[in-house]
Design a protein around this motif. Sequence first.
Motif: not given
Length: 207
Positions: A70-71, A77-81, A99-100, A154-155
């Motif tokens: 996941n890390i 995902l951070v890079e793409v966004i 992830t945090d 979460v939530d």
Amino acid sequence: MSEIKKRIVVLASGSGTNLQAIIDAVKTGRLSYVDISAVISNKKDAFALHRAKSSGIETVFLDPKSFINNIDYDKKLVEVISSYSVDLIVLAGYMRILTDNFVNAFGNKIINIHPALLPDFGGKGMYGKHVHEAVLKSGREESGCTVHFVTTEVDSGPIIVQRKIPVIPGDTVESLSKRILKEEHKLLVEAIEKILVIPAKAGIQQN
Ligand code: GRF
């Protein structure tokens, strides 16, 4: 003078009816200030990706199988966004727990829609039909939906908007979830408007 658009990215794993509500609100002008820069999914066959493509919106499929954990997945995902320089990230039926690192990378720029009245019926394992099963089992006379900021728990982030929906005697998971989903579509657009559009219209610069 052309409006300065507020850029959003939507993360979705499923049918994408909440995404469709945002797409439609941009088209009808309710969210004219908003540009959906991309729709990202962890599921290659997510209908949300089809909806995005049909509206000419860029799509990204990030395959979890291509990452060791996941890390690493969330690092990508951070890079793409980050490449889209967005004002807001919308989780619209995104079925991965962030992830945090991811949450901390974007601070209070992430919102999520949940099909219940948080803080009740939220947290680990409370997703999809499990939420409605728990509500029906509890005997509550009302349920609803919530849009909240995403935090590392979460939530549990600050609630932005919430809408109450009655539980009707004889309701099934199917009938309750259907009634709530219809309201989610309105609530999510309302939340995005509240965060992005109203300040923009009032000429308030976001930090
Ligand atoms: C919605 O019920 C939302 O509250 C939950 O996942 C579902 C997504 O539905 N997080 P859709 O993919 O937007 O139709």
